[in-house]
Motif scaffolding. Structure first.
Motif, PDB file in Angstrom:
ATOM      1  N   ALA A  15       2.353  -0.547  -3.587  1.00 55.75           N
ATOM      2  CA  ALA A  15       2.974  -0.318  -2.282  1.00 55.75           C
ATOM      3  C   ALA A  15       2.203  -1.039  -1.184  1.00 55.75           C
ATOM      4  O   ALA A  15       0.972  -0.993  -1.153  1.00 55.75           O
ATOM      5  CB  ALA A  15       3.001   1.173  -1.986  1.00 55.75           C
ATOM      6  N   THR A  16       2.922  -1.664  -0.286  1.00 56.26           N
ATOM      7  CA  THR A  16       2.323  -2.274   0.889  1.00 56.26           C
ATOM      8  C   THR A  16       2.232  -1.229   1.998  1.00 56.26           C
ATOM      9  O   THR A  16       2.964  -0.230   1.975  1.00 56.26           O
ATOM     10  CB  THR A  16       3.161  -3.459   1.394  1.00 56.26           C
ATOM     11  OG1 THR A  16       4.404  -2.948   1.889  1.00 56.26           O
ATOM     12  CG2 THR A  16       3.413  -4.491   0.306  1.00 56.26           C
ATOM     13  N   GLY A  38     -10.162   8.956   4.298  1.00 60.19           N
ATOM     14  CA  GLY A  38     -10.339   9.517   2.970  1.00 60.19           C
ATOM     15  C   GLY A  38      -9.501  10.744   2.676  1.00 60.19           C
ATOM     16  O   GLY A  38      -9.645  11.344   1.626  1.00 60.19           O
ATOM     17  N   GLY A  39      -8.618  11.111   3.551  1.00 64.81           N
ATOM     18  CA  GLY A  39      -7.821  12.306   3.336  1.00 64.81           C
ATOM     19  C   GLY A  39      -6.530  12.062   2.585  1.00 64.81           C
ATOM     20  O   GLY A  39      -5.863  12.991   2.180  1.00 64.81           O
ATOM     21  N   ALA A  40      -6.175  10.827   2.409  1.00 66.06           N
ATOM     22  CA  ALA A  40      -4.908  10.495   1.756  1.00 66.06           C
ATOM     23  C   ALA A  40      -5.178   9.586   0.566  1.00 66.06           C
ATOM     24  O   ALA A  40      -6.284   9.522   0.049  1.00 66.06           O
ATOM     25  CB  ALA A  40      -3.974   9.829   2.762  1.00 66.06           C
ATOM     26  N   PHE A  41      -4.178   8.894   0.170  1.00 61.16           N
ATOM     27  CA  PHE A  41      -4.251   7.930  -0.926  1.00 61.16           C
ATOM     28  C   PHE A  41      -5.116   6.738  -0.503  1.00 61.16           C
ATOM     29  O   PHE A  41      -5.126   6.352   0.657  1.00 61.16           O
ATOM     30  CB  PHE A  41      -2.840   7.448  -1.275  1.00 61.16           C
ATOM     31  CG  PHE A  41      -2.000   7.221  -0.052  1.00 61.16           C
ATOM     32  CD1 PHE A  41      -2.067   6.031   0.641  1.00 61.16           C
ATOM     33  CD2 PHE A  41      -1.200   8.230   0.437  1.00 61.16           C
ATOM     34  CE1 PHE A  41      -1.325   5.834   1.782  1.00 61.16           C
ATOM     35  CE2 PHE A  41      -0.442   8.038   1.585  1.00 61.16           C
ATOM     36  CZ  PHE A  41      -0.506   6.838   2.254  1.00 61.16           C
ATOM     37  N   PRO A  42      -5.842   6.154  -1.440  1.00 60.42           N
ATOM     38  CA  PRO A  42      -6.674   5.001  -1.095  1.00 60.42           C
ATOM     39  C   PRO A  42      -5.848   3.717  -0.989  1.00 60.42           C
ATOM     40  O   PRO A  42      -4.890   3.530  -1.730  1.00 60.42           O
ATOM     41  CB  PRO A  42      -7.663   4.915  -2.257  1.00 60.42           C
ATOM     42  CG  PRO A  42      -6.945   5.546  -3.391  1.00 60.42           C
ATOM     43  CD  PRO A  42      -6.052   6.605  -2.798  1.00 60.42           C
ATOM     44  N   LEU A  43      -6.219   2.883  -0.046  1.00 61.11           N
ATOM     45  CA  LEU A  43      -5.720   1.512   0.016  1.00 61.11           C
ATOM     46  C   LEU A  43      -6.821   0.627  -0.547  1.00 61.11           C
ATOM     47  O   LEU A  43      -7.990   0.852  -0.276  1.00 61.11           O
ATOM     48  CB  LEU A  43      -5.414   1.096   1.456  1.00 61.11           C
ATOM     49  CG  LEU A  43      -4.244   1.792   2.147  1.00 61.11           C
ATOM     50  CD1 LEU A  43      -4.154   1.336   3.597  1.00 61.11           C
ATOM     51  CD2 LEU A  43      -2.940   1.521   1.431  1.00 61.11           C
ATOM     52  N   PHE A  44      -6.453  -0.342  -1.335  1.00 61.23           N
ATOM     53  CA  PHE A  44      -7.447  -1.249  -1.889  1.00 61.23           C
ATOM     54  C   PHE A  44      -6.983  -2.680  -1.717  1.00 61.23           C
ATOM     55  O   PHE A  44      -5.803  -2.935  -1.480  1.00 61.23           O
ATOM     56  CB  PHE A  44      -7.740  -0.919  -3.359  1.00 61.23           C
ATOM     57  CG  PHE A  44      -6.521  -0.900  -4.237  1.00 61.23           C
ATOM     58  CD1 PHE A  44      -6.108  -2.028  -4.903  1.00 61.23           C
ATOM     59  CD2 PHE A  44      -5.787   0.264  -4.382  1.00 61.23           C
ATOM     60  CE1 PHE A  44      -4.986  -2.019  -5.698  1.00 61.23           C
ATOM     61  CE2 PHE A  44      -4.669   0.294  -5.177  1.00 61.23           C
ATOM     62  CZ  PHE A  44      -4.263  -0.858  -5.842  1.00 61.23           C
ATOM     63  N   ARG A  45      -7.908  -3.581  -1.801  1.00 61.08           N
ATOM     64  CA  ARG A  45      -7.611  -4.991  -1.576  1.00 61.08           C
ATOM     65  C   ARG A  45      -7.163  -5.673  -2.860  1.00 61.08           C
ATOM     66  O   ARG A  45      -7.785  -5.519  -3.908  1.00 61.08           O
ATOM     67  CB  ARG A  45      -8.831  -5.717  -1.038  1.00 61.08           C
ATOM     68  CG  ARG A  45      -9.162  -5.308   0.367  1.00 61.08           C
ATOM     69  CD  ARG A  45      -9.881  -6.431   1.113  1.00 61.08           C
ATOM     70  NE  ARG A  45     -10.071  -6.060   2.485  1.00 61.08           N
ATOM     71  CZ  ARG A  45      -9.171  -6.247   3.456  1.00 61.08           C
ATOM     72  NH1 ARG A  45      -8.035  -6.797   3.183  1.00 61.08           N
ATOM     73  NH2 ARG A  45      -9.420  -5.864   4.682  1.00 61.08           N
ATOM     74  N   TRP A  54       1.588   3.760  -6.202  1.00 60.13           N
ATOM     75  CA  TRP A  54       2.603   4.770  -5.939  1.00 60.13           C
ATOM     76  C   TRP A  54       2.221   6.097  -6.567  1.00 60.13           C
ATOM     77  O   TRP A  54       2.524   7.162  -6.011  1.00 60.13           O
ATOM     78  CB  TRP A  54       3.976   4.307  -6.435  1.00 60.13           C
ATOM     79  CG  TRP A  54       4.617   3.314  -5.517  1.00 60.13           C
ATOM     80  CD1 TRP A  54       4.795   1.979  -5.751  1.00 60.13           C
ATOM     81  CD2 TRP A  54       5.156   3.565  -4.216  1.00 60.13           C
ATOM     82  NE1 TRP A  54       5.416   1.390  -4.672  1.00 60.13           N
ATOM     83  CE2 TRP A  54       5.655   2.345  -3.718  1.00 60.13           C
ATOM     84  CE3 TRP A  54       5.265   4.691  -3.428  1.00 60.13           C
ATOM     85  CZ2 TRP A  54       6.257   2.232  -2.469  1.00 60.13           C
ATOM     86  CZ3 TRP A  54       5.866   4.583  -2.168  1.00 60.13           C
ATOM     87  CH2 TRP A  54       6.354   3.361  -1.703  1.00 60.13           C
ATOM     88  N   SER A  55       1.532   6.061  -7.703  1.00 56.13           N
ATOM     89  CA  SER A  55       1.119   7.316  -8.339  1.00 56.13           C
ATOM     90  C   SER A  55       0.139   8.083  -7.448  1.00 56.13           C
ATOM     91  O   SER A  55       0.174   9.318  -7.393  1.00 56.13           O
ATOM     92  CB  SER A  55       0.496   7.052  -9.709  1.00 56.13           C
ATOM     93  OG  SER A  55      -0.637   6.211  -9.593  1.00 56.13           O
ATOM     94  N   ASP A  56      -0.738   7.373  -6.729  1.00 48.68           N
ATOM     95  CA  ASP A  56      -1.656   8.028  -5.790  1.00 48.68           C
ATOM     96  C   ASP A  56      -0.894   8.644  -4.620  1.00 48.68           C
ATOM     97  O   ASP A  56      -1.216   9.746  -4.166  1.00 48.68           O
ATOM     98  CB  ASP A  56      -2.697   7.045  -5.259  1.00 48.68           C
ATOM     99  CG  ASP A  56      -3.678   6.575  -6.317  1.00 48.68           C
ATOM    100  OD1 ASP A  56      -3.801   7.254  -7.363  1.00 48.68           O
ATOM    101  OD2 ASP A  56      -4.317   5.527  -6.095  1.00 48.68           O
ATOM    102  N   VAL A  57       0.114   7.931  -4.145  1.00 47.75           N
ATOM    103  CA  VAL A  57       0.937   8.439  -3.041  1.00 47.75           C
ATOM    104  C   VAL A  57       1.690   9.686  -3.496  1.00 47.75           C
ATOM    105  O   VAL A  57       1.713  10.701  -2.792  1.00 47.75           O
ATOM    106  CB  VAL A  57       1.918   7.354  -2.537  1.00 47.75           C
ATOM    107  CG1 VAL A  57       2.859   7.918  -1.477  1.00 47.75           C
ATOM    108  CG2 VAL A  57       1.156   6.144  -2.015  1.00 47.75           C
TER     109      VAL A  57
END
Length: 66
Positions: A15-16, A38-45, A54-57
């Protein structure tokens, strides 16, 4: 999770921030804030782009509903 489900999850597109903002009905700035705190899903590069699984979301949304 079965091996087949894990394989399918690995192939699911990432997901973007724009997609996440539209999906969750919030601004892109809010997506960045949630992730950086850090309270939600991680964004990574991925290269120079930020992405989320999407599974983290989905897991984060389940926790919000509980």
């Amino acid at each position: 999770m079965t091996a087949a489900e894990q394989h399918e999850e690995q192939r699911r597109p990432l997901a973007t921030p724009d997609e996440l903002a539209a999906y969750l009905g919030v601004s892109k700035a809010t997506i960045y804030q949630w992730s950086s705190r850090g309270g939600a899903f991680p964004l990574f590069r991925v290269g120079r782009h930020l992405r989320a699984r999407w599974s983290d979301v989905d897991a984060w949304l389940e926790k919000q509903a509980a």
